[in-house]
Structure formats: structure tokens, C-alpha cells
Motif scaffolding. Structure first.
Motif, PDB file in Angstrom:
ATOM      1  N   LYS A 273       0.830  -1.198   0.000  1.00  0.00           N
ATOM      2  CA  LYS A 273       0.000   0.000   0.000  1.00  0.00           C
ATOM      3  C   LYS A 273       0.866   1.250   0.000  1.00  0.00           C
ATOM      4  O   LYS A 273       0.511   2.277  -0.593  1.00  0.00           O
ATOM      5  CB  LYS A 273      -0.920  -0.002   1.218  1.00  0.00           C
ATOM      6  CG  LYS A 273      -1.873   1.185   1.256  1.00  0.00           C
ATOM      7  CD  LYS A 273      -2.785   1.122   2.470  1.00  0.00           C
ATOM      8  CE  LYS A 273      -3.717   2.332   2.486  1.00  0.00           C
ATOM      9  NZ  LYS A 273      -4.616   2.308   3.671  1.00  0.00           N
ATOM     10  N   ARG A 274       2.013   1.160   0.664  1.00  0.00           N
ATOM     11  CA  ARG A 274       2.926   2.305   0.701  1.00  0.00           C
ATOM     12  C   ARG A 274       3.429   2.645  -0.700  1.00  0.00           C
ATOM     13  O   ARG A 274       3.564   3.823  -1.054  1.00  0.00           O
ATOM     14  CB  ARG A 274       4.102   2.004   1.629  1.00  0.00           C
ATOM     15  CG  ARG A 274       5.131   3.117   1.710  1.00  0.00           C
ATOM     16  CD  ARG A 274       6.235   2.744   2.689  1.00  0.00           C
ATOM     17  NE  ARG A 274       7.304   3.722   2.670  1.00  0.00           N
ATOM     18  CZ  ARG A 274       7.275   4.892   3.288  1.00  0.00           C
ATOM     19  NH1 ARG A 274       6.195   5.236   3.970  1.00  0.00           N
ATOM     20  NH2 ARG A 274       8.294   5.722   3.224  1.00  0.00           N
ATOM     21  N   ASP A 275       3.693   1.624  -1.509  1.00  0.00           N
ATOM     22  CA  ASP A 275       4.115   1.865  -2.893  1.00  0.00           C
ATOM     23  C   ASP A 275       3.029   2.604  -3.670  1.00  0.00           C
ATOM     24  O   ASP A 275       3.316   3.506  -4.460  1.00  0.00           O
ATOM     25  CB  ASP A 275       4.439   0.542  -3.594  1.00  0.00           C
ATOM     26  CG  ASP A 275       5.662  -0.127  -3.013  1.00  0.00           C
ATOM     27  OD1 ASP A 275       6.605   0.591  -2.656  1.00  0.00           O
ATOM     28  OD2 ASP A 275       5.663  -1.359  -2.910  1.00  0.00           O
ATOM     29  N   HIS A 276       1.784   2.218  -3.449  1.00  0.00           N
ATOM     30  CA  HIS A 276       0.682   2.889  -4.120  1.00  0.00           C
ATOM     31  C   HIS A 276       0.595   4.347  -3.684  1.00  0.00           C
ATOM     32  O   HIS A 276       0.359   5.243  -4.499  1.00  0.00           O
ATOM     33  CB  HIS A 276      -0.631   2.166  -3.811  1.00  0.00           C
ATOM     34  CG  HIS A 276      -1.743   2.547  -4.724  1.00  0.00           C
ATOM     35  ND1 HIS A 276      -3.034   2.073  -4.587  1.00  0.00           N
ATOM     36  CD2 HIS A 276      -1.779   3.388  -5.809  1.00  0.00           C
ATOM     37  CE1 HIS A 276      -3.792   2.587  -5.538  1.00  0.00           C
ATOM     38  NE2 HIS A 276      -3.066   3.389  -6.284  1.00  0.00           N
ATOM     39  N   MET A 277       0.808   4.599  -2.388  1.00  0.00           N
ATOM     40  CA  MET A 277       0.770   5.968  -1.886  1.00  0.00           C
ATOM     41  C   MET A 277       1.894   6.811  -2.497  1.00  0.00           C
ATOM     42  O   MET A 277       1.698   7.985  -2.821  1.00  0.00           O
ATOM     43  CB  MET A 277       0.890   5.971  -0.362  1.00  0.00           C
ATOM     44  CG  MET A 277      -0.295   5.383   0.382  1.00  0.00           C
ATOM     45  SD  MET A 277      -1.841   6.310   0.140  1.00  0.00           S
ATOM     46  CE  MET A 277      -2.713   5.232  -0.978  1.00  0.00           C
ATOM     47  N   ILE A 278       3.070   6.208  -2.660  1.00  0.00           N
ATOM     48  CA  ILE A 278       4.187   6.928  -3.284  1.00  0.00           C
ATOM     49  C   ILE A 278       3.839   7.281  -4.729  1.00  0.00           C
ATOM     50  O   ILE A 278       4.115   8.398  -5.199  1.00  0.00           O
ATOM     51  CB  ILE A 278       5.478   6.086  -3.210  1.00  0.00           C
ATOM     52  CG1 ILE A 278       5.939   5.930  -1.756  1.00  0.00           C
ATOM     53  CG2 ILE A 278       6.589   6.724  -4.042  1.00  0.00           C
ATOM     54  CD1 ILE A 278       7.113   4.987  -1.581  1.00  0.00           C
ATOM     55  N   CYS A 279       3.241   6.331  -5.448  1.00  0.00           N
ATOM     56  CA  CYS A 279       2.850   6.592  -6.842  1.00  0.00           C
ATOM     57  C   CYS A 279       1.821   7.721  -6.920  1.00  0.00           C
ATOM     58  O   CYS A 279       1.915   8.602  -7.786  1.00  0.00           O
ATOM     59  CB  CYS A 279       2.283   5.322  -7.476  1.00  0.00           C
ATOM     60  SG  CYS A 279       3.485   4.001  -7.725  1.00  0.00           S
ATOM     61  N   LYS A 280       0.852   7.710  -6.021  1.00  0.00           N
ATOM     62  CA  LYS A 280      -0.146   8.776  -5.998  1.00  0.00           C
ATOM     63  C   LYS A 280       0.500  10.124  -5.709  1.00  0.00           C
ATOM     64  O   LYS A 280       0.232  11.128  -6.381  1.00  0.00           O
ATOM     65  CB  LYS A 280      -1.214   8.476  -4.939  1.00  0.00           C
ATOM     66  CG  LYS A 280      -2.156   7.342  -5.269  1.00  0.00           C
ATOM     67  CD  LYS A 280      -3.182   7.171  -4.150  1.00  0.00           C
ATOM     68  CE  LYS A 280      -4.152   6.044  -4.469  1.00  0.00           C
ATOM     69  NZ  LYS A 280      -5.171   5.896  -3.407  1.00  0.00           N
TER      70      LYS A 280
END
Length: 642
Positions: A273-280
Motif C-alpha cells: 500500500k505504501r508503494d501505491h501511496m508513493i505513486c499517488k
């Protein structure tokens, strides 16, 4: 009953499909009684203004085509002569834009923008917080000189390459991505070790430029992750990249069809989920930074040009708006907004642990961060040493900026004081001159052989006298739709002035005379910020500028007190993908949802309005002398009343 319901639904579908045609046909017919019942110049001008505004807001026809409505309706209704309307479609700002586009074409052709972006990201590092800040800084800098749309289209593929490296490495690492590793002293040894543990992922940036206004630049990633075993996790996957476009914007959908993980995740595209937050966070930061950078210079965005030209046309005696004064006012705004926007996005997507996400210490870097940093260095190394065309472009870039600043700085005599006749030379003179020279200067270093030339362009290698840019390079970037749109705005403003509509509007707004100037400005900022979320920025500003000018004259407020903040706030349409083209480009990459854009954009919009109001109430007062109603506005008001 079912057949009747199906028939009704079919009719509704057909009507919805033809909604634009219905708007184009019925809106003029619906408003036609206005000039027929009241055959005055004000009513005829109001009819043309409303028809054009509805076309712009609904986008029933292309913006450029809608901007041509005044060209035939004004002469038909007797508001302006055809020759007078035609003269409004090519102004000084058109030449200014053409010169800037020449420089932008050279920057893009010789990859100077990519060198600047990668270098700034290298300085920032691969920590998520610092990576976002680095991309924001380079995007702001580029957007000062290039259009917001082209800047976003240039920077997003670079950011996407870094994000894909994070995703691919996360799939290989499993759940060990949260562990930090000690940075080895020998970087080469570390690189060899990493290459032994991981399959090589080759990322290539392929730019496909189209001649449309919104430049299509697609990222093609060719990578294949084979069997990755580690820590009990076995992942076998082929990364498939599906590329399709809607004719204007690049869209990248990424699928991981065969990834097997111990924990089933909702977003299987992202390892955590942290990777997704970084992408956002990184994706949204680029579109917001492009908007912030466009505020800094007169040429940064089309709305600034619209304001400058309409203001100078309406108040020809006001010699207060030029490149220098605008930069002095807007640069602090951009810096404050940049910092606050970064903090807001960091809090929203990455949390408040700034020590972990912003540390420059090598000992706190994760393995994935080190690999991302390595990928950025590899992309920079592919550019090779700085070439002769890049040096020439950089020199022209600095020279154009200096000549703009020193033309009429205000506190000292500018270089225009060397000429006997005053008022003949503007910022457009400088940009067109330097842009013209780019068509003449050879892209190959003088007195150099083809083998020793540092020019990395096939056209320049085949022709030793090939110029820095060609007409095709210029045409590819020149936004002719924006030129016609701006011209349509000038035509509407001229019609409002000649017909007396602006004076009539001002008289209707007299009940607001009891409000203080800051309240009037705040209401104007909130109004344009709301409207621009659903309508194009140039169209919104073109409609509101004459109204706000008339309002300021009626209330005897310095027009700059309302016009400058409104011009800046019209760029804050950042809550929806349709708000502006940079939002649509970032949204098309698939990392963010509309709910993410609304949540983050609301905070950015609020930050922008607050900072602009702070600026116009503090350093804007002595800079533009906002405490008094100026003489040039008094003269315009008296003339308009007569």
C-alpha cells in the motif's frame, strides 16, 4: 412496458450522444429574443458574449472554434466592423508566445529539459519525500518557461520510469522492502551484487510527439520478471504494458496477470500500500508543480498572457505590468505554495514521518531506494556529455530572461532607455528576435569535423548547416488553438468596451460598493476557482476579466487588486481531471482516482487562495500601489462613462 422502457432509454441515449449538437443549435436560438426585443449595442454584445461563453464552458465545439464566434457575430449585429474584429486576433502577446515556443522547441529537441529534470532529482535523492520534492522543483522550473501541459508531458515519463523501478523491485523483494541496508563503501561492488540477485529490468523512455495541442508522450517499459524466489515467496509474472490513447492524452494501464503472493492485496499492481501511496503522491505532485510554475512568469501559462494583453488594452496608460514586476510579485507566491503543497501531499499520502522519508543519510536507504537512485543515474548517463546545441539553448534561455528583466526594471533605467523613441519595444521584441536566431544558428559547432561533433541528431549530422530548430519543430509545439482562443477573448473585450456593455455591468454591481477591497477580491477568487473546475482556464478568465474590471472601476478599487488574484486563482482548477490538461495527463497514467484528486486538490486550491490573498495584501500593495485608485483607471472610467 419493457419495450416502451427500452425505447425510451434508446431515445435518451441518442439525445445524450447528440448533446453537443443540441447545445450548438438551440443555445443561439434560445437567446435570440434578447437582441430582437432590445436592439441595442449592449444587448447584441451580451448575446454574443453569452453564446460564446456557453460554447466554451460546455465545450460543445472546440475552444478555438468557439473563439471564432465573435468574428462573424459582431459584424452581423453591427457591434464591430469585420476589420476591427480581425485586428483583435493577433496581438503583441501572440508574437511573445511564438518566440517562447521557438525556445521551447529547442529545449525539447536537444533534451535539455530531461537533463535538468534528472539532475535535480539526482540531487534530491531517492527517499520518497525528497524524490517528490525534487520532481516538484524541476517541474516548477521548467513550467516557468514552457507550457504547463508540455512540462507535465515531459516530466511524467521520467517519473513513471522511477515508479516502475519501485514496483518491479518490490515484486522481486517480497516483503523485505521495508528493511534498511547499510550503504556499502564500494558502489561498484554493491551494483554487481544487486545485479546477481535481481534480473535486469530495462526501462526505455520512448517519446511519441503528436502535432496536437496536448503533446502525446508515452512511456514504453519493456521488462520481463522471471522466476524470483526469496523469503518463501515465488512470483512468476510477465509485465504487460497496454498502450492506448484517446487522441490527446497518453494512457498507460499496467497489468500483472500471474503474480502469486502470500497475501492477497486489493491493488495487485502495487507490492504494498505504501508503494501505491508513493505513486499517488509523485503523480499528483507533478501536475500541481506545473500549475505553480506557470504562475511565476507572464509566459508561464496562457491565462497570464490573456490578463496582460487585456489589461494593457483596457488601460494603455498603466505601465505597471511587465515581466519584472510580475516575477517579483509571483515568485514568493510560488515558493510558499511549493513548500506548503509538498507538506500537504506528504501528510496526505506519506504520513508525518519526515525523518524517514526525507533523510539524506546513506545508512538509512532501503535496497529499493538505492536501485531507484541507480536507475536515475543510468538515465542521466544515457544523455552523455552536454552537447553544443544544449549549450546554445542554455545561453539563449539565460539571455532571454536577462533581457526581459532589464527591459524596464522600474528601480533603474532599462536597456530600452538607450533608444530615442519610447514604447516601441516590448518583451515580444526580445522573444521573437532570439527565436528567429534559433532558425539561423547551425546546430553543429563551427570548425568541427563530423566525427568530433557532439551533436546527437541525425538531421544535424547529415547537414552541417542544419539550424538549431526547423519550422517543423516549431509547428509541432505551437498551440494555435490557444492563440485563436486568446484572440477571441480580445475580441469579446473590445466588443464590451465599444458597445458599453462593460459600463452597464459595472452599474449593476454598484450595491457591492459597501464591501472592503479584500472582501471583493476574496469573492472574485472563490468564484473563479469554483468555475474553473468545470470550464477551461482561458475561457473562464476571458469571461470574468471584463466584469471584474468594470466592478473595480465602479467601486473605485485599483483594478489590479482584483484582476491579479483572479488571474492566479483561475489556474487552481486542480480537483478534477477535466480541470486542466496536466490533471488529465497525470490521471491517464492510472495511479490516482478521482477521489484522490478531489481530496488533494481541495487542499491545494485552499492553499493557493490563501497565499494569493496574503500576497496581494502585503508585498503587492507597495509593488503596485494598491492603496489608491490610480489615474490611469480614472481616465478609463471617465472615458467609458462618456
Amino acid at each position: 412496458m419493457r419495450l416502451e422502457a427500452a425505447a425510451r432509454m434508446d431515445v435518451f441515449r441518442k439525445l445524450w450522444a447528440a448533446r453537443k449538437l443540441i447545445v450548438v443549435v438551440f443555445i443561439p436560438l434560445f437567446l435570440l429574443p434578447l437582441p430582437l426585443i432590445h436592439p441595442t449595442s449592449e444587448a447584441c454584445c451580451a448575446y454574443v458574449l453569452m453564446v460564446t461563453a456557453v460554447y466554451w464552458v460546455s465545450e460543445a465545439v472546440p475552444l478555438g472554434a468557439a473563439a471564432l464566434v465573435p468574428a462573424f457575430l459582431y459584424p452581423l449585429f453591427g457591434v464591430l466592423k469585420s476589420s476591427e474584429v480581425a485586428a483583435e486576433y493577433c496581438k503583441d502577446t501572440t508574437l511573445l508566445l511564438m518566440g517562447v515556443i521557438c525556445l521551447a522547441a529547442s529545449i525539447e529537441k536537444w533534451n535539455l529539459h530531461k537533463r535538468i529534470a534528472l539532475r535535480m532529482v539526482m540531487i534530491a535523492g531517492a527517499k520518497p519525500g525528497m524524490l517528490v520534492l525534487g520532481f516538484m522543483c524541476c517541474t516548477v522550473f521548467l513550467s516557468m518557461w514552457l507550457s504547463n501541459t508540455s512540462t507535465t508531458a515531459m516530466v511524467m515519463p521520467i517519473a513513471e520510469a522511477v515508479l516502475q523501478q519501485l514496483i518491479c523491485t518490490g515484486l522481486a523483494d517480497g516483503h523485505t522492502d521495508s528493511e534498511t541496508v547499510e550503504a556499502p563503501e564500494d558502489d561498484s561492488a554493491a551494483s554487481e551484487k544487486e545485479e546477481d540477485n535481481l534480473d535486469k529490468n530495462q526501462l526505455e523512455l520512448l517519446y511519441h510527439n503528436n502535432s496536437s495541442v496536448c503533446f502525446k508522450q508515452e512511456l514504453t517499459t519493456l521488462s520481463e520478471v522471471q522466476c524470483c524466489k526469496g523469503n518463501g515467496v515465488e512470483a512468476t509474472s510477465n509485465l504487460t504494458y497496454i498502450r492506448h490513447t484517446n487522441g490527446l492524452l497518453p494512457q498507460v494501464a499496467i497489468e500483472f496477470p500471474n503474480v502469486k503472493r502470500i497475501k492477497a492485496r486489493r491493488d495487485s499492481q502495487y507490492p504494498t500500500k505504501r508503494d501505491h501511496m508513493i505513486c499517488k503522491c509523485l503523480s499528483l505532485s507533478i501536475t500541481y508543480a506545473a500549475t505553480i510554475g506557470g504562475l511565476i512568469t507572464i509566459t508561464g501559462t496562457s491565462t497570464n498572457l490573456i490578463f496582460a494583453e487585456q489589461f494593457n488594452n483596457r488601460y494603455p496608460d498603466a505601465k505597471v505590468i511587465n515581466f519584472g514586476t510580475w516575477f517579483i510579485f509571483s515568485f514568493p507566491i510560488a515558493i510558499i505554495m511549493l513548500v506548503l503543497t509538498w507538506l500537504w501531499l506528504h501528510f496526505l499520502f506519506l504520513g508525518c514521518n519526515f525523518r524517514e522519508t526525507c533523510s539524506w543519510s546513506k545508512k538509512r536507504k532501503t535496497r529499493r531506494e538505492m536501485l531507484s537512485e541507480k536507475r536515475i543515474h543510468e538515465e542521466y548517463a544515457k544523455l552523455g556529455p552536454i552537447s553544443y546545441p544544449e549549450v546554445v539553448t542554455g545561453v539563449f534561455f539565460i539571455l532571454m530572461t536577462l533581457l526581459w528583466f532589464t527591459r524596464e526594471p522600474g528601480f533603474v533605467p532599462g536597456w530600452t532607455s538607450l533608444f530615442e523613441k519610447k514604447g516601441y519595444r516590448t518583451d515580444a521584441t526580445v522573444s521573437v528576435l532570439l527565436g528567429f536566431l534559433l532558425f539561423l544558428i547551425p546546430a553543429r559547432r563551427p570548425f568541427s569535423s563530423s566525427s568530433s561533433s557532439s551533436c546527437r541528431n541525425t538531421e544535424a549530422e547529415s547537414d552541417p548547416m542544419a539550424p538549431m530548430i526547423t519550422w517543423k519543430d516549431f509547428q509541432k509545439l505551437m498551440p494555435w488553438e490557444i492563440v485563436i482562443l486568446v484572440g477571441g477573448g480580445y475580441a469579446l473585450a473590445a466588443g464590451c468596451k465599444v458597445s458599453g456593455l462593460s459600463v452597464w455591468i459595472g452599474r449593476q454591481l454598484e450595491p457591492m460598493s459597501g464591501l472592503p477591497p479584500w472582501a471583493v477580491t476574496l469573492l472574485a477568487c472563490l468564484l473563479v476557482s469554483a468555475v474553473t473546475e468545470f470550464a477551461s482556464n482561458p475561457a473562464t478568465l476571458t469571461v470574468f476579466l471584463p466584469i471584474l474590471s468594470a466592478l473595480s472601476e465602479t467601486l473605485r478599487i485599483n483594478p489590479l487588486h482584483t484582476l491579479i488574484p483572479s488571474t492566479m486563482c483561475v489556474s487552481f482548477g486542480v480537483m478534477l481531471p477535466v480541470g486542466n490538461p496536466p490533471n488529465a495527463i497525470v490521471f491517464s497514467y492510472g495511479h490516482v482516482k478521482i477521489s484522490d484528486m478531489v481530496k488533494a486538490g481541495f487542499g491545494v486550491n485552499l492553499i493557493g487562495v490563501v497565499v494569493v490573498m496574503l500576497a496581494i495584501s502585503t508585498w503587492g500593495v507597495p509593488l503596485f500601489n494598491l492603496n489608491e485608485f490610480p489615474g490611469w483607471a480614472v481616465a478609463r472610467n471617465v472615458t467609458g462613462g462618456l
